[in-house]
Motif scaffolding. Structure first.
Motif, mmCIF file in Angstrom:
data_model
loop_
_atom_site.group_PDB
_atom_site.id
_atom_site.type_symbol
_atom_site.label_atom_id
_atom_site.label_comp_id
_atom_site.label_asym_id
_atom_site.label_seq_id
_atom_site.Cartn_x
_atom_site.Cartn_y
_atom_site.Cartn_z
ATOM 1 N N MET B 108 0.047 61.587 51.028
ATOM 2 C CA MET B 108 1.288 61.710 50.212
ATOM 3 C C MET B 108 2.153 62.695 50.270
ATOM 4 N N ARG B 109 1.471 64.014 50.217
ATOM 5 C CA ARG B 109 2.077 65.300 50.279
ATOM 6 C C ARG B 109 2.986 65.440 51.405
ATOM 7 N N SER B 110 2.310 65.055 52.607
ATOM 8 C CA SER B 110 3.210 65.056 53.869
ATOM 9 C C SER B 110 4.473 64.397 54.057
ATOM 10 N N VAL B 111 4.405 63.239 53.208
ATOM 11 C CA VAL B 111 5.950 62.338 53.243
ATOM 12 C C VAL B 111 6.806 62.556 51.913
ATOM 13 N N SER B 112 6.390 63.466 51.040
ATOM 14 C CA SER B 112 7.102 63.755 49.905
ATOM 15 C C SER B 112 7.819 64.981 49.899
ATOM 16 N N ASP B 113 8.822 65.251 49.120
ATOM 17 C CA ASP B 113 9.508 66.672 48.981
ATOM 18 C C ASP B 113 8.752 67.233 47.765
ATOM 19 N N ARG B 114 8.243 66.460 46.850
ATOM 20 C CA ARG B 114 7.451 67.052 45.852
ATOM 21 C C ARG B 114 6.433 66.071 45.347
ATOM 22 N N LEU B 115 5.301 66.508 45.085
ATOM 23 C CA LEU B 115 4.148 65.488 44.627
ATOM 24 C C LEU B 115 3.686 65.932 43.487
ATOM 25 N N ILE B 116 3.289 64.897 42.460
ATOM 26 C CA ILE B 116 2.702 65.051 41.139
ATOM 27 C C ILE B 116 1.648 64.461 41.143
ATOM 28 N N VAL B 117 0.481 65.095 40.683
ATOM 29 C CA VAL B 117 -0.788 64.269 40.514
ATOM 30 C C VAL B 117 -0.919 64.216 39.031
ATOM 31 N N THR B 118 -1.640 62.798 38.733
ATOM 32 C CA THR B 118 -2.196 62.947 37.405
ATOM 33 C C THR B 118 -3.656 62.117 37.438
ATOM 34 N N THR B 119 -4.389 62.583 36.381
ATOM 35 C CA THR B 119 -5.610 61.986 36.232
ATOM 36 C C THR B 119 -5.867 61.529 34.658
ATOM 37 N N ASP B 120 -6.218 60.318 34.350
ATOM 38 C CA ASP B 120 -6.474 59.997 33.052
ATOM 39 C C ASP B 120 -7.401 61.061 32.277
ATOM 40 N N ASP B 121 -8.446 61.471 32.934
ATOM 41 C CA ASP B 121 -9.317 62.371 32.213
ATOM 42 C C ASP B 121 -8.883 64.075 32.319
ATOM 43 N N GLY B 122 -7.671 64.157 33.237
ATOM 44 C CA GLY B 122 -7.509 65.639 33.500
ATOM 45 C C GLY B 122 -8.295 66.572 34.552
ATOM 46 N N SER B 123 -9.031 65.732 35.246
ATOM 47 C CA SER B 123 -10.109 66.237 36.173
ATOM 48 C C SER B 123 -9.330 66.738 37.083
ATOM 49 N N LYS B 124 -7.804 66.281 37.354
ATOM 50 C CA LYS B 124 -7.147 67.128 38.376
ATOM 51 C C LYS B 124 -5.664 66.676 38.214
ATOM 52 N N GLY B 125 -4.851 67.897 38.398
ATOM 53 C CA GLY B 125 -3.481 67.499 37.868
ATOM 54 C C GLY B 125 -3.146 67.570 36.619
ATOM 55 N N ARG B 126 -2.018 66.758 36.452
ATOM 56 C CA ARG B 126 -1.708 66.603 34.975
ATOM 57 C C ARG B 126 -2.585 65.603 34.175
ATOM 58 N N LYS B 127 -2.939 65.905 33.057
ATOM 59 C CA LYS B 127 -3.712 64.816 32.215
ATOM 60 C C LYS B 127 -2.710 63.793 31.738
ATOM 61 N N GLY B 128 -3.199 62.665 31.982
ATOM 62 C CA GLY B 128 -2.618 61.429 31.525
ATOM 63 C C GLY B 128 -2.242 60.470 32.581
ATOM 64 N N PHE B 129 -1.330 59.653 32.284
ATOM 65 C CA PHE B 129 -0.814 58.456 33.226
ATOM 66 C C PHE B 129 0.455 58.796 34.122
ATOM 67 N N VAL B 130 0.687 58.202 35.142
ATOM 68 C CA VAL B 130 1.577 58.400 35.926
ATOM 69 C C VAL B 130 2.915 58.300 35.210
ATOM 70 N N THR B 131 3.227 57.399 34.061
ATOM 71 C CA THR B 131 4.198 57.056 33.485
ATOM 72 C C THR B 131 4.419 58.510 32.691
ATOM 73 N N ASP B 132 3.555 59.107 32.072
ATOM 74 C CA ASP B 132 3.635 60.386 31.335
ATOM 75 C C ASP B 132 4.677 61.215 32.208
ATOM 76 N N ALA B 133 3.925 61.493 33.552
ATOM 77 C CA ALA B 133 4.675 62.282 34.583
ATOM 78 C C ALA B 133 6.034 62.077 34.711
ATOM 79 N N LEU B 134 6.096 60.681 34.772
ATOM 80 C CA LEU B 134 7.514 60.028 35.033
ATOM 81 C C LEU B 134 8.542 60.431 33.765
ATOM 82 N N ARG B 135 8.023 60.141 32.848
ATOM 83 C CA ARG B 135 8.902 60.578 31.493
ATOM 84 C C ARG B 135 9.179 61.997 31.339
#
Lengths: 469, 235
Positions: B108-135
């Motif tokens: 995904m990183r290789s085809v994106s200008d910017r990549l945001i990762v989320t995990t529900d439990d916060g074990s990687k990237g932003r804690k929360g859902f993809v919708t939180d990152a979108l918001r």
């Protein structure tokens, strides 16, 4: 009839059936077929008319008196071969053709007595051949070195393919599903048309040299244009009218509402009645409402009964006289305890809090003046609404053209409803080298009319390809 | 899979017409995917049909946000790649329950200008859902010309709700139950803009702002009992 009639039994030889109480607990065929003795006895009732009206009543022009005489003489294999000169699928047609409106309707004997049981005799000859060493394969014709693509392996596709193969063309059938047979395997239930019989007749078509490629959705995998690029010189479209219609009433998307196509495909093609041995699930339903009055509605109702439904209601907006289903199918459905709610129109389906069907609300109808179909138009009676508690609703009000192939075929002329426009005599479409026949042209009709159209198209394809040199 | 098998719809992750291969990522959720997971290299699937449905609508829109949730990341990957190739600026958001379940991050990183990762439990990237990152992005003033989301129905529902106030065209790829998947049975019917559509031939991609997700969610639960029964029969 010169005194012969005095020796002719006015009644046809009855055919044994599974009794209703027994058959609703299995999916095995209901009518059991004639014994050789019964077939000979029935065949002897035929008057052997010189100018036989029955042949004209047959959409594929089987030489009916000739094959019946062969049965009367005990030449069963020869009888089967005689039928196969005109019809590659006799065991199927002997079972599902509406003979009572075709060959048997015009039978000379029928003017005074019951007509000759032509359908039962056709079935007998075909079954006898299959059970006694299988079909004789005609000598391979001289190859013409030209390829024809047939889209769809239902009655139309199989017939066009068989005819063209016999003429020496290399024929490939492209079938979207994983099994060949089209409506014969997904639509018509085992108890009316055993799948082993469809398989055997499909095998016969293959033995003529036809190649069948399953899992091939034309319009997605290849376009028609690409088929020509792949070296096919002509294309026959026999894809049926497979898109289910719904009524457009509230509640139709609730869980437990099936199209008849879905219900029957789950049960027939995917064998959901054997779940979990077979992996496709089906809601068996305890109280089932089937909406519609055609053969498909009868098939769905009788399938529901066999799947274990305690009450099955057939809801039809007109009276029984207007019902398109064959009398035979209606009678069998009644014998099996299907409850007919005639002159009844569903107005909405009521669901529970989980989005599951719990009841269907209907309104009573009365018949008014004839409509454009010539049948008396049903009119709702104000204030006559009532509710039936059901957990499953099966919508069997017909099908319409599937847009998948036409949408991906630029230049193919369609009617307003999405059916393919053809020249009636030849099946020629608006695209050069492309022919069509069956339900995708006419809308829902019978197996045999699709086969008749396919035969005419095969002839036209032959003329087209011969003319091309 | 086998003679007794059922037909299930899966989305392609990648394909190679020259090599004659297709790649799919699936999650073991039912009988068929469990059987599929037991296969070894060289084993054969009895029947495979495709491609089906309408192709993804790819064009030069400008700035496109591609969102993948769970196994849906595999389905958003070829869309993100095509969007990138078409000259779009691609911002991708991918999410999973936990870090171990996050797939295809590098791809995904290789085809994106910017990549945001989320995990529900916060074990990687932003804690929360993809919708939180979108918001976060939208509230931060990001202007997007299009959002494409593939994932669980509930995720696609909330993505659509998130973009609705901003009026951003949002395409979702629906995962209805299917049988023949050629427009013949209607089990995959969904309500889009108040009209019934068949996901298999009219979709799978629809305007997320017009989809009746509650109906979709109900219909996805049609066979949970039977799923349980067949799973129990396997034990």
């Amino acid at each position: 009839m010169r005194g012969v009639s005095s020796r002719i039994s006015p009644k046809r030889v009855p055919m044994a059936e599974q009794p209703p109480g027994e058959r609703i607990r299995n999916f095995m065929e209901v009518p059991l077929g004639y014994t050789p003795e019964q077939a000979i006895e029935e065949a002897r009732r035929c008057l052997q008319c010189r100018d036989p009206p029955c042949v004209k009543g047959c959409p594929v022009e089987i030489d009916i008196p000739a094959f019946i005489r062969l049965i009367a003489e005990g030449k069963f294999k020869e009888a089967a071969l005689k039928i196969k000169e005109k019809n590659a699928l006799p065991a199927i047609c002997g079972r599902v053709c509406p003979q009572e409106t075709q060959c048997e309707a015009v039978c000379t004997l029928g003017k005074r007595f019951e007509p000759v049981a032509i359908g039962r005799l056709e079935r007998f000859a075909a079954d006898w051949e299959r059970e006694h060493g299988g079909p004789t394969i005609p000598n391979p014709p001289v190859k013409r070195g030209k390829k024809v693509a047939v889209i769809g392996s239902g009655p139309a596709g199989l017939t066009a393919a068989a005819d063209l193969a016999k003429m020496g063309y290399d024929v490939t059938i492209f079938e979207a599903l994983h099994k060949p047979g089209g409506v014969l395997v997904y639509g018509i239930p085992e108890f009316r048309l055993p799948k082993a019989i469809v398989e055997a007749e499909v095998e016969y078509v293959k033995s003529l040299g036809v190649e069948i490629r399953t899992d091939s959705v034309i319009g997605r995998l290849y376009s028609i244009q690409e088929l020509f690029e792949m070296g096919y010189s002509a294309v026959f479209i026999g894809i049926g009218a497979g898109s289910p219609m719904f009524m457009g009433i509230p509640g139709e998307n609730l869980n437990g509402v099936y199209s008849a196509n879905e219900y029957l495909t789950r049960s027939n093609l995917m064998k959901a009645y054997l779940f979990p041995k077979y992996h496709t699930p089906i809601k068996t339903g305890k109280r089932v409402a089937v909406i519609g009055g055609g053969n498909v509605a009868m098939d769905a109702a009788r399938t529901a009964r066999r799947l274990g439904a305690e009450e099955v209601y057939l809801i039809y907006r007109r009276s029984e006289a207007e019902m398109p289903a064959r009398i035979e199918e209606r009678e069998r459905a009644k014998e099996e305890g299907i409850i007919f709610h005639l002159l009844t129109l569903p107005v909405r389906i009521i669901g529970d809090e989980k989005g599951r069907v719990k009841a269907i609300e209907c309104i009573r109808m009365e018949l008014g003046e004839p409509d454009e179909s010539g049948r008396r138009r049903p009119i709702p009676i104000k204030g006559s609404e009532f509710t039936i508690e059901v957990d499953t609703v099966i919508v069997a009000i017909g099908t319409t053209a599937n847009p998948l192939l036409p949408r991906s075929t630029p230049g193919l002329k369609l009617t307003e409803d999405g059916y393919i426009v053809v020249d009636e005599e030849t099946g020629k479409t608006s695209l050069e080298g492309v022919y069509a026949g069956g339900d995708i042209v006419t809308g829902s009709a019978t197996v045999i009319s699709a086969m008749g159209a396919a035969r005419r198209a095969a002839r036209a394809i032959h003329e087209y390809l011969s003319g091309k040199g | 899979m086998v003679e007794e098998g059922e037909r299930i719809p899966l989305t392609l992750y990648d394909w190679d017409p020259k090599g004659g291969t297709i790649s799919m990522v699936f999650q073991e959720v039912g009988k068929t995917t469990r059987l599929l997971a037991k296969m070894a290299a060289g084993d054969r699937i009895l029947n495979l049909v495709g491609p089906l449905g309408l192709p993804s609508h790819v064009d030069r829109f400008g700035r496109v946000v591609c969102i993948g949730g769970g196994v849906g990341i595999a389905a958003i990957f070829p869309i993100a790649r095509a969007m990138k190739l078409a000259g779009n600026e691609v911002i991708s958001i991918i999410g999973a329950r936990t870090a171990d379940l996050l797939i295809l991050e590098g791809e995904m990183r290789s085809v994106s200008d910017r990549l945001i990762v989320t995990t529900d439990d916060g074990s990687k990237g932003r804690k929360g859902f993809v919708t939180d990152a979108l918001r976060d992005l939208l509230e931060g003033g990001l202007r997007a010309d299009r959002v494409v989301a593939v994932g669980p129905a509930v995720m696609m529902k909330f993505v659509s709700e998130t973009t609705r106030p901003y009026g951003i065209k949002t395409i979702v790829s629906l995962n209805s139950i299917m049988l023949d998947a050629t427009g013949m049975c209607g089990v995959c019917r969904v309500s889009v803009g108040g009209r019934t559509k068949f996901t298999c031939v009219d979709g799978p991609e629809f305007d997320g702002h017009e989809v009746d997700f509650d109906l979709l969610l109900d219909r996805l639960n049609q066979y949970v009992e039977e799923e349980r029964r067949i799973a129990a029969a396997d034990c």
